[in-house]
Enzyme design. Structure first.
Site, PDB file in Angstrom:
ATOM      1  N   ASN A  35       0.850  -1.076   0.060  1.00  0.00           N
ATOM      2  CA  ASN A  35      -0.056   0.052  -0.053  1.00  0.00           C
ATOM      3  C   ASN A  35       0.935   1.361  -0.104  1.00  0.00           C
ATOM      4  O   ASN A  35       1.972   1.221   0.452  1.00  0.00           O
ATOM      5  CB  ASN A  35      -0.872   0.168   1.055  1.00  0.00           C
ATOM      6  CG  ASN A  35      -0.399   0.065   2.654  1.00  0.00           C
ATOM      7  OD1 ASN A  35       0.465  -0.914   2.741  1.00  0.00           O
ATOM      8  ND2 ASN A  35      -0.901   0.549   3.329  1.00  0.00           N
ATOM      9  N   GLU A  69       0.192   5.014   0.760  1.00  0.00           N
ATOM     10  CA  GLU A  69      -0.838   6.125   1.150  1.00  0.00           C
ATOM     11  C   GLU A  69      -0.226   7.400   0.500  1.00  0.00           C
ATOM     12  O   GLU A  69       0.857   7.829   0.254  1.00  0.00           O
ATOM     13  CB  GLU A  69      -0.844   6.292   2.725  1.00  0.00           C
ATOM     14  CG  GLU A  69      -1.357   5.146   3.393  1.00  0.00           C
ATOM     15  CD  GLU A  69      -1.415   5.208   4.807  1.00  0.00           C
ATOM     16  OE1 GLU A  69      -2.091   4.251   5.494  1.00  0.00           O
ATOM     17  OE2 GLU A  69      -0.808   5.980   5.486  1.00  0.00           O
ATOM     18  N   CYS A 118      -3.847   0.675  -3.001  1.00  0.00           N
ATOM     19  CA  CYS A 118      -3.914  -0.474  -2.255  1.00  0.00           C
ATOM     20  C   CYS A 118      -2.718  -1.587  -2.774  1.00  0.00           C
ATOM     21  O   CYS A 118      -2.317  -1.526  -3.927  1.00  0.00           O
ATOM     22  CB  CYS A 118      -5.186  -1.287  -2.335  1.00  0.00           C
ATOM     23  SG  CYS A 118      -6.548  -0.280  -1.478  1.00  0.00           S
ATOM     24  N   GLU A 164      -3.124  -4.909  -3.368  1.00  0.00           N
ATOM     25  CA  GLU A 164      -3.311  -5.765  -4.382  1.00  0.00           C
ATOM     26  C   GLU A 164      -3.248  -5.034  -5.683  1.00  0.00           C
ATOM     27  O   GLU A 164      -3.015  -5.581  -6.641  1.00  0.00           O
ATOM     28  CB  GLU A 164      -4.877  -6.190  -3.936  1.00  0.00           C
ATOM     29  CG  GLU A 164      -5.020  -7.031  -2.817  1.00  0.00           C
ATOM     30  CD  GLU A 164      -5.325  -6.001  -1.578  1.00  0.00           C
ATOM     31  OE1 GLU A 164      -5.782  -6.643  -0.415  1.00  0.00           O
ATOM     32  OE2 GLU A 164      -4.908  -4.900  -1.417  1.00  0.00           O
ATOM     33  N   CYS A 219     -10.131  -4.772   0.086  1.00  0.00           N
ATOM     34  CA  CYS A 219     -11.502  -4.077   0.105  1.00  0.00           C
ATOM     35  C   CYS A 219     -12.230  -4.247  -1.159  1.00  0.00           C
ATOM     36  O   CYS A 219     -11.735  -5.049  -2.132  1.00  0.00           O
ATOM     37  CB  CYS A 219     -10.747  -2.480   0.123  1.00  0.00           C
ATOM     38  SG  CYS A 219     -10.214  -1.913  -1.506  1.00  0.00           S
ATOM     39  N   CYS A 245     -10.573  -3.711  -4.513  1.00  0.00           N
ATOM     40  CA  CYS A 245      -9.642  -4.572  -4.771  1.00  0.00           C
ATOM     41  C   CYS A 245     -10.177  -5.876  -5.032  1.00  0.00           C
ATOM     42  O   CYS A 245      -9.685  -6.701  -6.045  1.00  0.00           O
ATOM     43  CB  CYS A 245      -8.672  -4.753  -3.720  1.00  0.00           C
ATOM     44  SG  CYS A 245      -7.349  -3.283  -3.584  1.00  0.00           S
TER      45      CYS A 245
END
Length: 132
Positions: free
Chosen positions: A40, A42, A51, A53, A84, A87
């Protein structure tokens, strides 16, 4: 599976998570046997982050591959963290419903679900066909 797990655990260390301090690593295996990893990333403007993935999928596509055969996601949480919703749909673009997705903690707890279990009724190419 150990190579997939090792890749996810290793890439998690590279996560850029200065705001949430929640590092996630993901690794995906493909039909060729290659493994692609992502973490990830940010951003101070929260919705602009990426993310783990999605990063792994981008690396896979950039390498010219299109078929996921296994997924491993790891986070430093008390219980395994599922991908999520966004994803899940991204994974479903490249993984059939039977593909195993292993979700794990850094402490070694694992939970395995198929893509179909994670995203029942996934939106797919058939939904794009014109009505008759």
């Amino acid at each position: 599976m150990s190579a997939l797990r090792d890749a996810a655990v290793a890439v998690r260390e590279n996560a850029h998570a200065p705001y949430s301090d929640f590092q996630v690593g993901a690794a995906i295996a493909t039909e060729s046997g290659a493994i692609y990893a992502g973490c990830n990333v940010e951003n101070v403007a929260y919705p602009q982050g990426t993310c783990a993935e999605a990063g792994a999928i981008a690396a896979m596509v950039a390498a010219g591959e299109r078929q996921i055969t296994a997924v491993y996601v790891v986070a430093g949480s008390a219980m395994p963290v599922t991908p999520c919703g966004g994803c899940r749909q991204k994974l479903a673009e490249f993984a059939s419903g039977g593909v195993a997705v292993t979700m794990a903690t850094t402490g070694g707890i694992e939970q395995v679900m198929t893509m179909a279990e994670l995203l029942p009724g996934a939106f797919g190419p058939a939904h794009m066909e014109p009505s008759s």
